[in-house]
Structure formats: C-alpha cells, structure tokens
Design a protein around this motif. Structure first.
Motif, short mmCIF file in Angstrom:
data_model
loop_
_atom_site.label_atom_id
_atom_site.label_comp_id
_atom_site.label_asym_id
_atom_site.label_seq_id
_atom_site.Cartn_x
_atom_site.Cartn_y
_atom_site.Cartn_z
N GLY A 165 -41.23 -29.19 101.73
CA GLY A 165 -42.29 -28.55 100.95
C GLY A 165 -42.60 -29.29 99.66
N ILE B 10 -32.95 -24.45 105.46
CA ILE B 10 -33.65 -24.04 104.24
C ILE B 10 -33.70 -25.20 103.25
N TYR C 59 -36.27 -27.71 104.56
CA TYR C 59 -37.65 -27.26 104.38
C TYR C 59 -38.05 -27.22 102.91
N GLY C 60 -37.09 -26.97 102.01
CA GLY C 60 -37.39 -27.06 100.58
C GLY C 60 -37.79 -28.48 100.21
N ILE D 195 -45.11 -25.70 106.94
CA ILE D 195 -43.80 -25.89 106.29
C ILE D 195 -43.43 -24.64 105.50
N SER D 196 -44.38 -24.06 104.79
CA SER D 196 -44.12 -22.83 104.02
C SER D 196 -43.74 -21.67 104.94
N THR E 198 -35.19 -30.67 112.21
CA THR E 198 -34.61 -29.40 111.74
C THR E 198 -34.73 -28.33 112.82
N TYR F 80 -40.21 -22.30 106.25
CA TYR F 80 -39.25 -22.06 105.17
C TYR F 80 -38.96 -20.56 105.05
N ARG F 81 -40.02 -19.75 105.03
CA ARG F 81 -39.84 -18.29 104.94
C ARG F 81 -39.13 -17.73 106.17
N HIS G 124 -36.91 -19.26 108.08
CA HIS G 124 -35.48 -19.59 108.02
C HIS G 124 -34.76 -18.78 106.94
N ARG G 125 -35.43 -18.48 105.85
CA ARG G 125 -34.81 -17.62 104.84
C ARG G 125 -34.57 -16.22 105.40
#
Length: 143
Positions: free
Chosen positions: A25, A18, A21-22, A40-41, A91, A44-45, A47-48
């Motif tokens: 982004g 996370i 990816y932050g 990437i967005s 990652t 990110y979502r 992995h959250r």
C-alpha cells in the motif's frame, strides 16, 4: 499438526500478510493506480479481519495467540505496479497454502471458516491477475 498449532501457524501467516500489504500500500498511488490501490486496500482490510478472527478462535481455546514479528523480510523492493502485484500474488499464494493446511487440520465451523478464507485467497489471486488453480493452496493435488 494439531488444530491449535494450525490456527497459530495461520495467524502467523496473517501477521506476515498484513505486513506485506502495508508495504504494498505504501508503494501504490491512489491517484495514479486507483484500481490497484483499491485492491491492495481491500486485501489489507481482509487480512486484518482474518487476523482478528484467528485471535478469537485461538483465545476461545484457552491459548495465547502468537504475536506478530517486529519485521518481515520481503522478497523484492517494490518499484512500480507490477512489483506490487507480484508481491500481492506471492502473499495470497502463501495464505492459500496456510489455509489449505488449516482446512486439513480442522473440523466443523472452524473448517468451514478455513474453506471460506481459502476460497477468498484463491479469488484474490485472480483479482490480482493470477491464474485460477485446480486446488488452491495445494497444487500437488492436481498432478
């Protein structure tokens, strides 16, 4: 490794993903690189959501989920789309390795969940321009 230890290690890996990816982004432009930004967005979502699922799995076992670190070292400064893509590929490789270990240390529905996460990590690598692997997360098995 116990199932709980493997779940905790996987959660720690998701915290790191996370963070990575932050960073990715923040170095990707939605207007200049819309496809990369969307990928990437999405990751990110993803992995959250996995992080949240792992927290529940660990809590359901009566344990306290491992917390995220305040900061993670990133391998390279991100200067451009190629660097963002390389970081995202690293990652996903790290996550695939963690999920392969989780598959080996779980059973039943937890193993099924880990297999899905491993499969999605392998698919993400291809989406990011990486090559498919015979045994995602465990390339030593393909030798």
């Amino acid at each position: 490794m116990t199932t709980l230890a493997s779940l905790q290690a996987t959660l720690a890996g998701e915290h790191a993903a996370i963070f990575a990816y932050g960073d990715a982004g923040a170095h990707t432009s939605q207007s200049a690189q819309p496809e990369l930004f969307a990928t990437i967005s999405l990751l990110y979502r993803t992995h959250r959501a996995r992080r949240d699922q792992l927290r529940l799995l660990i809590s359901d076992r009566g344990a306290t989920p491992v917390a995220a670190e305040a900061f993670y070292d990133l391998p390279d400064p991100l200067a451009g789309a190629d660097a963002v893509r390389r970081q995202a590929l690293r990652t996903e490789q790290m996550c695939a390795q963690t999920y392969a270990a989780l598959v080996a240390n779980t059973a039943g529905s937890e193993r099924g969940w880990a297999i899905v996460a491993l499969t999605e990590a392998a698919q993400a690598r291809v989406l990011l321009g990486g090559r498919p692997e015979l045994f995602p997360g465990a390339p030593e098995l393909g030798r």
